[in-house]
Design a protein around this motif. Structure first.
Motif, short mmCIF file in Angstrom:
data_model
loop_
_atom_site.label_atom_id
_atom_site.label_comp_id
_atom_site.label_asym_id
_atom_site.label_seq_id
_atom_site.Cartn_x
_atom_site.Cartn_y
_atom_site.Cartn_z
N SER A 1 -14.95 -37.56 3.88
CA SER A 1 -15.01 -37.74 5.29
C SER A 1 -13.81 -37.09 5.99
O SER A 1 -13.05 -36.53 5.15
N ARG A 2 -13.61 -36.81 7.34
CA ARG A 2 -12.87 -36.12 7.83
C ARG A 2 -12.69 -36.46 9.16
O ARG A 2 -13.67 -36.97 9.83
N ASP A 3 -11.45 -36.47 9.84
CA ASP A 3 -11.32 -36.84 11.07
C ASP A 3 -10.51 -35.52 11.87
O ASP A 3 -9.36 -35.12 11.56
N ASN A 4 -11.31 -34.68 12.51
CA ASN A 4 -10.66 -33.47 12.93
C ASN A 4 -9.65 -33.72 14.01
O ASN A 4 -8.78 -32.88 14.39
N THR B 1 -18.64 -30.19 5.32
CA THR B 1 -18.49 -29.08 6.57
C THR B 1 -17.76 -29.24 7.70
O THR B 1 -17.03 -30.59 7.86
N TRP B 2 -17.53 -28.43 8.72
CA TRP B 2 -16.41 -28.65 9.63
C TRP B 2 -16.55 -29.62 10.58
O TRP B 2 -15.93 -30.36 10.93
N SER B 3 -18.05 -29.84 10.64
CA SER B 3 -18.50 -30.96 11.58
C SER B 3 -18.42 -32.23 11.00
O SER B 3 -18.64 -33.45 11.74
N GLY B 4 -18.40 -32.33 9.59
CA GLY B 4 -18.54 -33.45 8.82
C GLY B 4 -20.19 -33.76 8.77
O GLY B 4 -20.53 -34.98 8.15
#
Length: 123
Positions: free
Chosen positions: A70-73, A51-54
């Protein structure tokens, strides 16, 4: 929106790889990110999403416990860490974006796609 996946390569069974997907254009943090893969002669299949927030991730059964998204916005980048790779993981891996709140598992649910990066797992 443009997506560029990278990090694929040749790895032995049991090895690891980390794929990256860099996004440009749009507001990255508004998007759900998904990873899909397509093996030769097979349909594109869902691997996992975030999801957008991780705060929430979802994985396909064949990769649960082995793959991590994982993501790093701040960097507009999503990652797919793949451990304990198997020959059946061999495929072109694609990242995709959809505007919304929830991860969906069907390719049609995503508006933007990267070109893909090839992962080959040798036995």
């Amino acid at each position: 929106v443009q997506l560029q996946a990278s990090g694929g390569g040749l790895v032995q069974t049991g090895g690891s790889l980390k794929l990256s997907c860099a996004a440009s254009g749009g507001t990255f943090s508004n998007y759900v990110m998904g990873w899909f893969r397509q093996a030769p002669g097979k349909e594109r299949e869902f691997v996992g999403g975030i999801t957008w927030s991780g705060g929430s991730t979802s994985y396909a059964d064949p990769v649960k416990g082995r793959f991590t998204i994982s993501r790093d916005n701040a960097k507009n980048t999503v990652y797919l860490r793949m451990n304990s790779l198997k020959p059946e993981d061999t495929a072109v891996y694609y990242c995709a974006e959809r505007y919304g709140w929830a991860v969906v598992t069907t390719p049609g649910g995503y508006e933007y796609w990267g070109r893909g990066t090839l992962v080959t797992v040798s036995s």
